[in-house]
Design a protein around this motif. Structure first.
Motif, PDB file in Angstrom:
ATOM      1  N   HIS A 133       0.926  -1.098   0.197  1.00 22.29           N
ATOM      2  CA  HIS A 133       0.078  -0.077   0.031  1.00 22.29           C
ATOM      3  C   HIS A 133       0.862   0.922   0.012  1.00 22.29           C
ATOM      4  O   HIS A 133       0.671   2.122  -0.806  1.00 22.29           O
ATOM      5  CB  HIS A 133      -1.022   0.316   1.419  1.00 22.29           C
ATOM      6  CG  HIS A 133      -1.790  -1.696   0.937  1.00 22.29           C
ATOM      7  ND1 HIS A 133      -2.462  -2.269   0.162  1.00 22.29           N
ATOM      8  CD2 HIS A 133      -1.657  -2.371   2.510  1.00 22.29           C
ATOM      9  CE1 HIS A 133      -2.729  -3.013   0.213  1.00 22.29           C
ATOM     10  NE2 HIS A 133      -2.394  -3.167   1.548  1.00 22.29           N
ATOM     11  N   LEU A 134       2.121   0.753   0.516  1.00 25.41           N
ATOM     12  CA  LEU A 134       3.449   2.488   0.612  1.00 25.41           C
ATOM     13  C   LEU A 134       3.594   2.757  -1.206  1.00 25.41           C
ATOM     14  O   LEU A 134       2.983   4.090  -0.936  1.00 25.41           O
ATOM     15  CB  LEU A 134       4.327   2.426   1.209  1.00 25.41           C
ATOM     16  CG  LEU A 134       4.576   1.395   3.208  1.00 25.41           C
ATOM     17  CD1 LEU A 134       4.925   1.158   4.025  1.00 25.41           C
ATOM     18  CD2 LEU A 134       3.574   3.282   3.614  1.00 25.41           C
ATOM     19  N   LYS A 135       3.570   1.295  -1.292  1.00 26.24           N
ATOM     20  CA  LYS A 135       4.092   1.695  -2.828  1.00 26.24           C
ATOM     21  C   LYS A 135       3.326   2.115  -4.114  1.00 26.24           C
ATOM     22  O   LYS A 135       2.744   3.109  -4.416  1.00 26.24           O
ATOM     23  CB  LYS A 135       4.886   0.395  -3.408  1.00 26.24           C
ATOM     24  CG  LYS A 135       5.195   0.246  -5.311  1.00 26.24           C
ATOM     25  CD  LYS A 135       5.392  -0.956  -5.387  1.00 26.24           C
ATOM     26  CE  LYS A 135       5.523  -1.360  -6.830  1.00 26.24           C
ATOM     27  NZ  LYS A 135       5.838  -2.274  -7.218  1.00 26.24           N
ATOM     28  N   THR A 136       1.436   1.760  -3.809  1.00 21.75           N
ATOM     29  CA  THR A 136       0.716   2.548  -4.221  1.00 21.75           C
ATOM     30  C   THR A 136       0.093   3.476  -3.816  1.00 21.75           C
ATOM     31  O   THR A 136       0.707   4.221  -5.099  1.00 21.75           O
ATOM     32  CB  THR A 136      -0.787   1.148  -3.527  1.00 21.75           C
ATOM     33  OG1 THR A 136      -0.350   0.287  -4.028  1.00 21.75           O
ATOM     34  CG2 THR A 136      -1.961   2.115  -4.281  1.00 21.75           C
ATOM     35  N   GLU A 137       0.469   4.199  -3.075  1.00 24.16           N
ATOM     36  CA  GLU A 137       0.558   5.602  -2.848  1.00 24.16           C
ATOM     37  C   GLU A 137       1.257   6.802  -3.573  1.00 24.16           C
ATOM     38  O   GLU A 137       1.112   7.569  -4.066  1.00 24.16           O
ATOM     39  CB  GLU A 137       0.745   5.873  -1.668  1.00 24.16           C
ATOM     40  CG  GLU A 137      -0.225   5.410  -0.104  1.00 24.16           C
ATOM     41  CD  GLU A 137       0.131   5.858   1.422  1.00 24.16           C
ATOM     42  OE1 GLU A 137       1.085   6.485   1.568  1.00 24.16           O
ATOM     43  OE2 GLU A 137      -0.288   4.894   2.419  1.00 24.16           O
ATOM     44  N   MET A 138       2.971   5.677  -3.120  1.00 27.27           N
ATOM     45  CA  MET A 138       3.434   6.479  -4.370  1.00 27.27           C
ATOM     46  C   MET A 138       3.173   6.510  -6.244  1.00 27.27           C
ATOM     47  O   MET A 138       4.056   7.239  -6.934  1.00 27.27           O
ATOM     48  CB  MET A 138       4.950   5.963  -4.036  1.00 27.27           C
ATOM     49  CG  MET A 138       5.705   6.736  -3.261  1.00 27.27           C
ATOM     50  SD  MET A 138       7.447   5.982  -2.287  1.00 27.27           S
ATOM     51  CE  MET A 138       6.908   4.079  -2.316  1.00 27.27           C
ATOM     52  N   MET A 139       2.734   5.455  -6.592  1.00 25.59           N
ATOM     53  CA  MET A 139       2.247   4.959  -7.862  1.00 25.59           C
ATOM     54  C   MET A 139       1.340   5.566  -8.138  1.00 25.59           C
ATOM     55  O   MET A 139       1.210   7.051  -9.604  1.00 25.59           O
ATOM     56  CB  MET A 139       2.041   3.871  -8.496  1.00 25.59           C
ATOM     57  CG  MET A 139       3.036   2.663  -7.630  1.00 25.59           C
ATOM     58  SD  MET A 139       2.301   1.194  -8.616  1.00 25.59           S
ATOM     59  CE  MET A 139       3.183   0.560  -9.969  1.00 25.59           C
ATOM     60  N   VAL A 140       0.590   6.172  -6.860  1.00 25.00           N
ATOM     61  CA  VAL A 140      -0.559   6.980  -7.016  1.00 25.00           C
ATOM     62  C   VAL A 140      -0.067   8.770  -7.904  1.00 25.00           C
ATOM     63  O   VAL A 140      -0.878   9.172  -8.439  1.00 25.00           O
ATOM     64  CB  VAL A 140      -1.878   6.674  -6.149  1.00 25.00           C
ATOM     65  CG1 VAL A 140      -2.560   7.875  -6.505  1.00 25.00           C
ATOM     66  CG2 VAL A 140      -2.618   5.451  -6.156  1.00 25.00           C
ATOM     67  N   ARG A 141       0.207   8.749  -6.814  1.00 25.44           N
ATOM     68  CA  ARG A 141       1.265   9.846  -6.896  1.00 25.44           C
ATOM     69  C   ARG A 141       1.603  10.275  -7.998  1.00 25.44           C
ATOM     70  O   ARG A 141       1.804  11.671  -8.575  1.00 25.44           O
ATOM     71  CB  ARG A 141       2.103  10.079  -6.011  1.00 25.44           C
ATOM     72  CG  ARG A 141       2.857  11.064  -5.939  1.00 25.44           C
ATOM     73  CD  ARG A 141       3.742  11.912  -4.351  1.00 25.44           C
ATOM     74  NE  ARG A 141       3.704  13.086  -3.836  1.00 25.44           N
ATOM     75  CZ  ARG A 141       4.397  13.252  -2.772  1.00 25.44           C
ATOM     76  NH1 ARG A 141       4.480  12.725  -1.889  1.00 25.44           N
ATOM     77  NH2 ARG A 141       4.183  14.300  -2.478  1.00 25.44           N
ATOM     78  N   ILE A 142       2.582   9.624  -8.848  1.00 22.33           N
ATOM     79  CA  ILE A 142       2.918   9.714  -9.775  1.00 22.33           C
ATOM     80  C   ILE A 142       2.560   9.351 -10.791  1.00 22.33           C
ATOM     81  O   ILE A 142       2.114  10.703 -11.993  1.00 22.33           O
ATOM     82  CB  ILE A 142       4.217   8.701 -10.255  1.00 22.33           C
ATOM     83  CG1 ILE A 142       5.131   8.993  -9.482  1.00 22.33           C
ATOM     84  CG2 ILE A 142       5.180   8.763 -11.658  1.00 22.33           C
ATOM     85  CD1 ILE A 142       6.339   7.268  -9.184  1.00 22.33           C
ATOM     86  N   ALA A 143       1.581   9.144 -10.913  1.00 28.89           N
ATOM     87  CA  ALA A 143       0.163   8.963 -12.255  1.00 28.89           C
ATOM     88  C   ALA A 143      -1.001  10.745 -12.009  1.00 28.89           C
ATOM     89  O   ALA A 143      -0.937  10.919 -13.029  1.00 28.89           O
ATOM     90  CB  ALA A 143      -0.945   7.524 -11.907  1.00 28.89           C
TER      91      ALA A 143
END
Lengths: 435, 255, 375
Positions: free
Chosen positions: A354-364
């Motif tokens: 979920h920590l990675k998802t947060e960063m990925m959503v942020r990039i998106a």
């Protein structure tokens, strides 16, 4: 759909230099003994700054980029993979590791000659395969001393004194060990310089990636793979830090002048995990739809170091020097090095997807993406860890996702035609058409 | 308006002729070595079936794995898009399409207009596709058409893992050696494929109505297993293997 | 004789629910045997190990990529299907990448009032691991106290340590009996016994073990021992497989599994700082391959077990796709074969294809038998 627009595009000027640095790196390692120097081996994430204290003639061979280079050479790769299988190792293990072992077992260096054996192994460990990788190397090349530092102490948000002490303590033990196996006296000044270089190079790489927020993007991911790799070879070196500075300036210039990586950019994507190295043409295929992969958490955060900026955006991490900190001694250098690395974006998902998802959503969001293509990479359990949850999280945040299975280093597990069809389907559903 | 859709599947080629949204002609041919020639034949046969001449067809769209080799087609669309389009035209309440063909299984979630929201496909392994049932019917020495009805007679669920088709096949052989009734094995085979397919459906987050298309939809045993695993009813159209070609023909009309 | 243990193992959910009903205490599900259960037990919590159910399932595909082991997917499936709805908390101690995904997905999609990821160090061979884990356990203890509202005193820890140590001693005493030429229990029974230990109140389990130990030395189970086998590898609670092998004229006399000896082999040695004593136990225990580096210390232990339990052959098994074990398997097989212990390697999935495995096991046993002919 937006009307077709054509941007100006041109090749990177510093491209040749990047190739030169990479070539010299592998030559220097192989030839180190001729000059009385030291050769060591370890992963791309290892604390490479630390062996720098043994002198300027200390050269490394980082395992993952070496194996990725093998993977890109399909003929040699198959030879290596098969040698590893013959030696009794499972086919579903990390494909970098299997390529690398093959090169050791066959005693063949990718660039000719016998495999240049390291004098010692200097590794770190967050993925289960890290320490074990070299344990197996030592099974085949008995007698190579091996030191490994465990860095799996939890996510950046939970760093405390105890966790830092555990890592820094191992680093101190490691330096004593290095002195012992090399018979050399350790130079703290060289360590301090290397730590400063590492912070500078990894922050600069993040700055380069940040510039890709621009529309049109000045870089596309296939090119970025060839540039970020320098950081996986020797992030602690002045050469790489200086190169990234030059690159940053050139990319900045491209942004200011609207120089695009892809002339017909109209769909912005990101990928995830290592690509199938033998099939980078896949990224070129996207261009037939005006689609471009502007990066990934992988290219941004495998070596790039990031932080939250006051305006809420994600940007390059402020280096200790930029904060006005001058490192005085060994202990301080090691603490800074440990803490810096614990913030590595690609280390966070080891504790929670979920920590990675947060960063990925942020990039998106910040890189203005239209969709995401996730490489379910059978070749890397470390970076594929939690990837299915990342997919769910991105969908929940409203970003379309396509997945494709493959393998970064074992071409037998990748189907190019089928993957292209999948890309067609995905881009079609997003409303994009071929030129 | 008259249009046609050609579905260049891995094993068979399907052609559908549509007049004002309705299917008026259809034909199927085994792809064989020369899929283009087979497509020509299927195309001619479908026109014949509809009683229409070549010149009357305004536009042709191709779909399917070999769609780039389709004759007559002016455009091609993915299996996912054609499947969704075909299904929502026939069943406006459909939100999930499950398509199981010879080599591939897919799950598609779509809107009432046939816009694809998400899709999932099975990977290289054939464990979620028609080829798998064929291999298993060979292992059981049962005609493929008989496999479905046979499994309906089973009252015993035998857990079987279908991660790998090769492995599953030898599991079937072991079960035969252990004198397990064939109907129970047939059901285990269908349960195993259904489990793979339902995994895909869960990945896209399936919602009713669920429509099953593709050749494997003819297999009543598989449909039964699928309904049990999904815990909901599944709609099977009359010509499940033609829905992709139908969707392509509709796309040709809507171009 | 093992009926009660078998009943606990087979009806684990009923046991836990009844325990909860009866004591009013909290139940915590854990995913890896590196979890320091003593601290939970000292707070009056019942720690139970989450295991799979060996049924094919279709619910984990959206959550865990299929390249990870069937065991972690099977465990998560139990949570997603609501079979552990009675849990008040879940936790994991850091070991392999596979199983932690069961934890992280469970935590998100089936949240419980307490969840904890313990950063168990991997570098257990470093002297830095002990002070680090000791401090980390202090933090964990505080978290457990906040969750349960209990204060965990040294006295509570001593009691819990004693219950756990007794359990370890009793299990080892049963294993001692397996050294006999005619072991009074099968490998299947031993497996059920250890798994039951992982999901019941140890005080109650101890009571049952004490009873069994009184009767076991005189037990006549009417079996022919046949080839003496050892089973080595990753998580393994496949009792059906054990049963199949033991019905082919062989007996498992010892194991090296985290559902077996790796779980209970070492005791907590007393120290003034109780948390340090517990930390030392988990650091010094027989390691999981994820923590067995840079030296492979587990191999010497395996060889010792094989020798002392007088093993003829070893089944080396692992969950499909289990990278950590795959990384040790060639070295382990080599070491065993060099000592004259023949090995059979098998990959386990959620369901084990008993028919196919039987063919291989029979061939293996035949091979072991031939050895004897020439002796």
């Amino acid at each position: 759909m937006a009307t077709k627009q054509t941007y100006e595009t041109r090749p990177l000027e510093c491209w040749g230099k990047a190739k030169e640095i990479r070539k010299k790196y592998y030559q220097d390692y192989a030839a180190a003994h001729e000059r009385g120097g030291i050769r060591w081996a370890g992963g791309a994430w290892t604390f490479g700054a630390i062996p720098c204290g043994l002198g300027d003639d200390v050269h490394s061979l980082t395992s993952e980029p070496y194996a990725a280079s093998i993977a890109a050479d399909k003929k040699f790769s198959i030879k290596c993979l098969e040698a590893t299988e013959r030696a009794g190792y499972a086919r579903d293990l990390c494909s970098y590791m299997r390529n690398y072992w093959g090169s050791v077992i066959l005693d063949e260096y990718l660039w000719g000659g016998p495999f240049p054996k390291p004098d010692f192994i200097w590794q770190d460990h967050i993925c289960c395969s890290h320490a074990k990788w070299y344990q197996v190397v030592c099974d085949h090349e008995p007698g190579i001393p091996h030191f490994c530092i465990d860095v799996a102490v939890g996510p950046a948000g939970e760093i405390n004194e105890n966790k830092l002490n555990y890592i820094v303590g191992q680093m101190h033990d490691g330096i004593e060990w290095l002195e012992e196996v090399s018979g050399r006296e350790y130079d703290d000044e060289k360590l301090i310089e290397a730590v400063n270089n590492e912070c500078r190079s990894t922050s600069l790489w993040a700055e380069v990636c940040e510039l890709n927020k621009a529309i049109p993007a000045p870089l596309e991911e296939k090119t970025m793979f060839s540039l970020y790799v320098l950081g996986t070879l020797m992030k602690h070196s002045k050469v790489v830090a200086d190169f990234y500075e030059e690159l940053r300036d050139e990319v900045k210039d491209r942004v200011e002048n609207q120089i695009a990586a892809v002339a017909n950019e109209r769909c912005r994507l990101m990928s995830d995990t290592q690509p199938p190295w033998g099939f980078l043409s896949l990224f070129r295929y996207l261009e037939s739809y005006g689609a471009i992969s502007v990066g990934s958490l992988y290219t941004f955060g495998l070596i790039g170091m990031w932080e939250d900026k006051p305006d809420g955006s994600w940007g390059p991490r402020t280096t200790p020097r930029q904060k006005g900190i001058e490192i005085k001694d060994r202990d301080q250098a090691l603490k800074i090095l440990a803490e810096w690395n614990l913030h590595k974006p690609e280390w966070q998902h080891f504790y929670s997807p979920h920590l990675k998802t947060e960063m990925m959503v942020r990039i998106a969001k910040e890189w203005s993406l239209d969709g995401v293509m996730l490489h379910y990479n059978r070749g890397c359990e470390g970076l594929s860890l939690g990837i299915a949850e990342n997919r769910l999280g991105l969908l929940e945040a409203g970003f379309p996702v396509m997945t494709f299975e493959g393998n970064m280093g074992d071409e037998r597990e990748f189907d190019l035609a089928r993957t292209k069809t999948r890309i067609d389907t995905f881009l079609e559903t997003l409303g994009f058409k071929k030129d | 308006m008259i249009t046609a859709g050609i579905d260049m599947g891995a094993k068979t080629i399907k052609v559908v002729v549509v007049r004002d949204g309705a299917m008026v002609g259809k034909a199927i041919m085994v792809a064989g070595f020369d899929s283009r020639e087979a497509a020509e034949q299927a195309y001619a046969a479908a026109l014949d079936d509809a009683g229409i001449t070549k010149d009357e067809v305004e536009y042709v769209v191709a779909t399917g794995a070999g769609r780039s080799h389709a004759p007559h087609s002016k455009r091609d669309i993915s299996d996912v898009a054609s499947g969704a389009q075909g299904v929502v035209t026939l069943y406006p309440a459909a939100r999930t399409v499950i398509d199981v063909g010879a080599e591939e299984g897919r799950a598609i979630r779509c809107t009432a207009e046939g816009k694809v929201l998400d899709f999932a496909l099975n990977e290289k392994c054939a464990a979620g596709a028609g080829a798998f049932t064929e291999a298993m019917s060979r292992a059981l020495e049962v005609d493929i058409q008989a496999l479905g009805p046979m499994s309906l007679n089973s009252e015993n669920a035998i857990p079987m893992n279908a991660q790998c088709a090769v492995f599953a096949e030898s599991e079937v052989v072991s079960l035969l050696h252990a004198k397990t009734p064939k109907e129970d094995i047939a059901r285990a085979v269908h349960d195993a494929i259904a489990s793979r397919i339902v995994s895909l459906a869960r990945k896209v987050g399936f919602e009713p109505d669920v429509v099953l298309i593709g050749g494997v939809a003819h297999n009543v045993g598989f449909v039964d297993s699928l309904e049990r695993a999904l815990e909901c009813k599944v709609i099977v159209p009359d010509d499940p293997e033609y829905i992709g070609a139908y969707g392509a023909a509709l796309a040709a009309a809507a171009r | 004789m093992f009926d009660k243990l078998r009943d606990w193992e087979r009806n684990r959910h009923e046991y836990a629910k009844a325990w909860k009903e009866h004591t009013g205490g909290k139940v915590l599900g854990y995913f890896c045997t590196y979890v320091p259960e003593e601290i939970l037990y000292a707070a009056g919590v019942l720690p139970v190990r989450i295991l799979g159910s060996h049924e094919p399932q279709d619910v984990t595909e959206p959550h865990i990529f299929g390249m990870f082991c069937p065991f972690c997917r099977d465990c998560l499936a139990q949570g997603l299907r609501g079979r552990y709805d009675y849990l008040d908390g879940i936790m994991i101690a850091q070991s392999c990448l596979h199983i932690r995904q069961a934890y992280t997905s469970w935590e998100k999609h089936r949240p419980t009032e307490f969840s904890y990821y313990l950063c168990m160090p991997h570098h257990v061979q470093s002297p830095r691991a002990l002070p680090y884990l000791t401090e980390d356990l202090a933090q964990f203890k505080t978290a457990v106290e906040e969750w349960t509202g209990a204060t965990i005193t040294d006295g509570d820890l001593d009691e819990a340590i004693e219950v756990y140590n007794e359990n370890r001693r009793l299990l080892r005493a049963v294993y001692e009996l397996r050294k006999a030429a005619e072991p009074p229990l099968t490998g299947e029974e031993a497996m059920e016994m250890v798994i039951a230990a992982q999901m019941t109140d140890k005080a109650e389990h101890n009571q049952e073990l004490r009873r069994i130990l009184r009767e076991l030395p005189n037990r006549q189970n009417g079996r022919v021992t046949g080839a003496r086998l050892m089973i080595i590898g990753s998580e393994d609670d496949d009792t059906k497989f054990m049963n199949m092998v033991e019905s082919c004229g062989a007996t498992f006399v010892v194991d090296e599994h985290c559902t077996g000896t790796r779980y209970f082999w070492n005791e907590v040695e007393p120290r003034a700082n109780r948390l340090e004593a517990i930390a030392a136990r988990y650091i010094d225990r027989v390691p999981c391959p994820t923590k067995d580096w840079v030296e492979r210390k587990r191999i010497a232990h395996i060889l010792e077990l094989a020798e002392v339990w007088n093993v003829d052959g070893a089944v080396v098994m692992q969950q499909k796709f289990c990278d950590p074990h795959e990384l040790d398997t060639p070295a382990i097989r080599k070491a065993l074969e060099e000592k004259g212990v023949k090995t059979l390697f098998l990959e386990f999935d959620v369901t084990v294809p008993v028919g196919q495995f039987k063919v291989r096991v029979e061939a293996f046993l035949e091979m072991l038998g031939e050895e004897d002919l020439f002796e």
